[in-house]
Design an enzyme around this catalytic site. Structure first.
Site, PDB file in Angstrom:
ATOM      1  N   ARG A 219       1.071  -1.351   0.011  1.00  0.00           N
ATOM      2  CA  ARG A 219       0.023  -0.042   0.045  1.00  0.00           C
ATOM      3  C   ARG A 219       0.946   1.166  -0.077  1.00  0.00           C
ATOM      4  NH1 ARG A 219      -4.868   2.002  -1.399  1.00  0.00           N
ATOM      5  NH2 ARG A 219      -5.992   2.766   0.433  1.00  0.00           N
TER       6      ARG A 219
ATOM      7  N   THR B 251      -9.894   0.222  -8.404  1.00  0.00           N
ATOM      8  CA  THR B 251      -8.743  -0.542  -8.384  1.00  0.00           C
ATOM      9  C   THR B 251      -8.646  -1.624  -9.440  1.00  0.00           C
ATOM     10  OG1 THR B 251     -10.478  -1.967  -7.141  1.00  0.00           O
ATOM     11  CG2 THR B 251      -8.944  -0.584  -5.887  1.00  0.00           C
TER      12      THR B 251
ATOM     13  N   THR C 161      -4.420  -0.784  -7.298  1.00  0.00           N
ATOM     14  CA  THR C 161      -5.107   0.385  -7.567  1.00  0.00           C
ATOM     15  C   THR C 161      -4.100   1.668  -7.507  1.00  0.00           C
ATOM     16  OG1 THR C 161      -6.962   1.711  -6.718  1.00  0.00           O
ATOM     17  CG2 THR C 161      -5.341   0.917  -4.997  1.00  0.00           C
TER      18      THR C 161
ATOM     19  N   ASP D 145      -7.446   8.624   0.489  1.00  0.00           N
ATOM     20  CA  ASP D 145      -8.186   7.505   1.253  1.00  0.00           C
ATOM     21  C   ASP D 145      -7.819   7.681   2.943  1.00  0.00           C
ATOM     22  OD1 ASP D 145      -9.470   6.111  -0.544  1.00  0.00           O
ATOM     23  OD2 ASP D 145      -7.955   4.171  -0.849  1.00  0.00           O
TER      24      ASP D 145
ATOM     25  N   SER E 173      -9.954  -0.527   1.033  1.00  0.00           N
ATOM     26  CA  SER E 173     -11.138  -1.550   1.087  1.00  0.00           C
ATOM     27  C   SER E 173     -10.809  -2.852   0.133  1.00  0.00           C
ATOM     28  CB  SER E 173     -12.424  -0.810   0.152  1.00  0.00           C
ATOM     29  OG  SER E 173     -12.997   0.095   1.157  1.00  0.00           O
TER      30      SER E 173
END
Length: 570
Positions: A110, A382, A400, A424, A454
């Site tokens: 991430r 994504t 994503t 986000d 998510s």
């Protein structure tokens, strides 16, 4: 993570007129003429992804002796070329792996907030949220994680990285044919590409893009070559890092050399839980799915959902109230567990699930004003792909840029889009992000912190062997789509095609309404409205990619009808 202009077609042949000069390629498939395949079967392996050429790339790697991890790496790199709206090297994602030897692995790549990011960086002098800055342009970008994640996956691969990245290089350098939906998307985005770029990207073409044009990305090819030749440092250091930082300096961006050089992916402890006779493996925080999926499955486990039936008023109402409660907890408690103490054990316990459902009524609609987060004493663009090989290795990957084309900013001279993942974070408590999700202190901006996601890549075991490999794009609808797909298959005994393609619905606590797709049954909508629910029709919810493995070894891959997604197998 909203979907634009990717419509569903049956079988599509892309082979008409060409923009740019086509070149002979060494690829084992034709990037200028190919079809979209919604279902594929085989006994040796399968890949299902958002683009036919990416799925074929993964299969080609398996045919050359690669395992599912090799195929996943090559597929992801190919998606960065052929699916620029969400496939990426300028974003991030999660990978869930089940190895044939029984090991479960999750890799978190991430994006992170840059070192100079701070909590209120998107608020004006009066304290108002400036979502334009968190969603578009240079300041919206977090430090990319994809390339670091791919190199962390390499320890489980068989083939050299140079072999895995070469198809992506060929697709970028020599081009591939785009279809009608891709052409429409690029044309629609022309103005934002011009607005948010300091160097005009290749996506802006004189005149309109048309189906059958060839998209060639020379700068991206050169970036991929630097990664091929210099490994992870070919992205996070040297020429590519220089180009990223120069791009930042041209327009108020804050990613630095140090941010890039210091970025590391992280192998995390997988979330593994039982659902009746099945075992489910999914991604832990900062994936909210690692909390919400077990929580929702535990809530529904106590009810005879199979008896209620697929998309009856009774089953939809129950699942809606489960989703409402889970998303209320998401808003209050979830964030990067490296920075904030999240009560994961409590939130995912069966006892807590039962407690959360004590105020559930089968007669009337719940209210998100009265149903808040539980008391604990302590995105739509994504892309997802699923991979399985004949040895029993399974890989589920969701990656994503956040919004469609991310921040809309292409790194000048490097040819790839940057993410807009900073949106986000909870840029201000109670202010919704682009997908309507709200958050609190747990997901506030902090230097080096990963924003809540998510994305919910998931693998289901049956008799301790891979049975389903699943996931979807769709922003906050991701976890509810995975939840519904699992219920469809594990409870309603639906075929893979029906579980993927039947209409979906979604509730996320706030706003307090049930979103449904156009094909959702009218009678159920009316009955839910009579019970007090607000039911709103919207566009497609997710694009679920599922591989199902039968005990006899037969492999079935199904691509969602909602887009140009394509399955491949052999």
């Amino acid at each position: 993570m909203r979907s634009f202009f990717f419509y569903s077609f049956p079988l599509v042949l892309l082979c008409t007129a060409c923009f740019g000069q086509r070149s002979a390629t060494s690829l084992p498939f034709n990037p200028y003429e190919y079809t979209i395949q919604k279902k594929a079967t085989g006994s040796n392996g399968a890949v299902v992804s958002a683009h036919s050429l990416a799925s074929e790339t993964g299969i080609a790697i398996m045919k050359q002796g690669g395992n599912a991890i090799d195929a996943a790496i090559a597929t992801q790199l190919a998606l960065a070329v052929v699916y620029p709206g969400a496939g990426n090297i300028g974003g991030g994602g999660f990978t869930v792996i089940r190895l044939a030897n029984g090991s479960n692995i999750t890799i978190d790549y991430r994006e992170k907030a840059p070192a100079t990011a701070y909590r209120d960086m998107y608020l004006d002098g009066q304290g108002n949220a400036q979502t334009e800055l968190s969603q578009n342009g240079h300041l919206a970008a977090g430090v990319p994680g994809t390339i670091a994640g791919l190199f962390d996956c390499m320890k489980y691969a068989r083939l050299p990285f140079k072999k895995l990245i070469q198809p992506a290089i060929d697709l970028a350098e020599k081009g591939f044919v785009i279809g009608e939906s891709e052409a429409n998307s690029l044309n629609h985005s022309r103005d934002v590409f011009i607005k948010y770029n300091t160097v005009t990207p290749v996506f802006v073409k004189p005149g309109d893009w048309k189906a059958g044009d060839t998209l060639i990305q020379k700068d991206l090819a050169n970036t991929l070559k630097r990664i091929r030749d210099k490994g992870k440092a070919g992205f996070y250091e040297g020429e590519t890092a220089k180009l990223i930082v120069e791009e930042m300096k041209r327009a108020r961006g804050i990613i630095s050399y140090e941010d890039l050089k210091n970025y590391e992916a992280k192998e995390r402890q997988p979330v593994v839980f039982d659902y009746k006779t099945f075992k489910i493996i999914t991604m832990p925080l900062p994936s909210s799915g690692g909390v919400l999926l077990p929580q929702m499955m535990h809530m529904i486990e106590e009810y005879p959902i199979k008896k209620y039936g697929f998309q009856t008023t009774q089953s939809v109402q129950l699942m809606t109230e489960i989703e409402r409660r889970a998303y209320a907890d998401r808003a209050k408690y979830l964030g990067d567990a490296d920075f904030y103490k999240v009560p994961v054990k409590k939130l995912t316990s069966k006892a807590y699930a039962q407690e959360r459902m004590k105020d559930y009524s089968t007669q009337t609609a719940g209210s998100s004003q009265t149903i808040q987060a539980g008391i604990i004493a302590e995105s739509e663009e994504t892309t997802h792909f699923s991979v399985y090989d004949k040895s029993g290795n399974a890989v589920s990957v969701t990656t994503t840029l956040n919004g469609w084309y991310g921040s809309k900013t292409v790194v000048g001279g490097a040819g790839f889009l940057l993410n807009n993942e900073m949106d986000d974070f909870s840029i201000k408590p109670g202010v919704p992000n682009m997908y309507g999700a709200v958050g609190a202190d747990a997901n506030a901006i902090a230097p080096g912190k990963r924003m809540l996601s998510s994305m919910t890549p998931t693998i289901v075991l049956k008799n301790n062997k891979p049975f389903l490999v699943a996931g979807t794009p769709g922003g906050t609808t991701i976890t509810t789509s995975v939840f519904q797909t699992l219920v469809n298959m594990l409870e309603f005994d639906m075929s893979t095609e029906d579980a993927v393609n039947k209409p979906k619905f979604h509730h996320q606590w706030l706003p307090d309404e049930i979103y449904v797709e156009a094909e959702f049954p009218q009678e159920v909508r009316q009955q839910l409205t009579q019970m007090g629910y607000k039911v709103t029709q919207r566009g497609s919810i997710g694009r679920t990619e599922v591989i199902r493995i039968d005990p006899n070894g037969a492999i079935e891959a199904v691509a969602d009808k909602r887009g140009n997604d394509s399955a491949a197998g052999y």
